[in-house]
Design a protein around this motif. Structure first.
Motif, mmCIF file in Angstrom:
data_model
loop_
_atom_site.group_PDB
_atom_site.id
_atom_site.type_symbol
_atom_site.label_atom_id
_atom_site.label_comp_id
_atom_site.label_asym_id
_atom_site.label_seq_id
_atom_site.Cartn_x
_atom_site.Cartn_y
_atom_site.Cartn_z
ATOM 1 N N SER A 183 50.997 -23.117 30.796
ATOM 2 C CA SER A 183 52.225 -22.675 30.125
ATOM 3 C C SER A 183 53.495 -23.020 30.907
ATOM 4 C CB SER A 183 52.168 -21.171 29.898
ATOM 5 O OG SER A 183 52.079 -20.495 31.135
ATOM 6 N N PRO A 229 46.679 -18.324 25.514
ATOM 7 C CA PRO A 229 46.693 -19.715 26.008
ATOM 8 C C PRO A 229 45.932 -19.905 27.315
ATOM 9 C CG PRO A 229 48.874 -19.098 25.229
ATOM 10 C CD PRO A 229 48.035 -17.845 25.223
ATOM 11 N N SER A 235 42.695 -22.424 27.304
ATOM 12 C CA SER A 235 42.740 -23.647 28.117
ATOM 13 C C SER A 235 41.733 -23.615 29.266
ATOM 14 C CB SER A 235 44.151 -23.865 28.669
ATOM 15 O OG SER A 235 44.489 -22.838 29.583
#
Length: 156
Positions: free
Chosen positions: A38, A116, A120
């Motif tokens: 991020s 996220p 990921s």
């Protein structure tokens, strides 16, 4: 990650080497910071920053001696991802990111959802044991969010 390496029951791995790889990998991150997906930093830039940090550690801080070269060889092994131990430690790095995100979600009592970080990491796990840990973590996290959304509908 080093402690996670010690938790492995995979007898085909050199766990001592895994511990060393984990510690050395964390050296560069200690100087650069733990760059997350991020953060918007490309993989190439992340590698460049970590390589520069390792150069600083090995050459400037440790003077390039024998110990420095051992550290450099371990870091190069991790980066090349050609050994079972390096790939295992990479999985530990991914798992640890998911674990930290899950712990932050709990610490914020469901006010932050960090999908996220898990999206990921967990799907990229390759080692069977670490994949199992990832599945267990996902189940635990799902239970947490089920409780949060049931008890606090504004959490989502």
């Amino acid at each position: 990650m080093a402690v996670l390496a010690l938790c492995s029951s995979d007898q085909s791995l050199d766990v001592g080497k895994c511990v060393l790889l984990a510690v050395v990998h964390d050296l560069a991150e200690a100087q650069v910071g733990d760059i997350a997906p991020s953060d918007g930093i490309s993989k190439q830039e992340k590698r460049r920053l970590e390589a520069a940090a390792m150069d600083n550690i090995v050459n400037d801080m440790l003077g390039g001696g024998v110990a420095a070269q051992k550290i450099r060889a371990l870091w190069d092994e991790y980066e090349a991802q050609e050994t079972a131990e390096a790939r295992f430690v990479k999985d530990l790095d991914l798992f640890e990111m998911a674990l930290q995100a899950t712990e932050y979600e709990k610490a914020y009592q469901g006010k932050k959802q960090l999908d996220p970080f898990l999206e990921s990491s967990i799907p990229r796990l390759r080692h069977p044991e670490v994949k199992s840990w990832g599945s267990d973590l996902t189940a635990e996290r799902n239970e947490f969010w089920t409780r949060e959304t049931t008890n606090n509908p504004e959490s989502t």
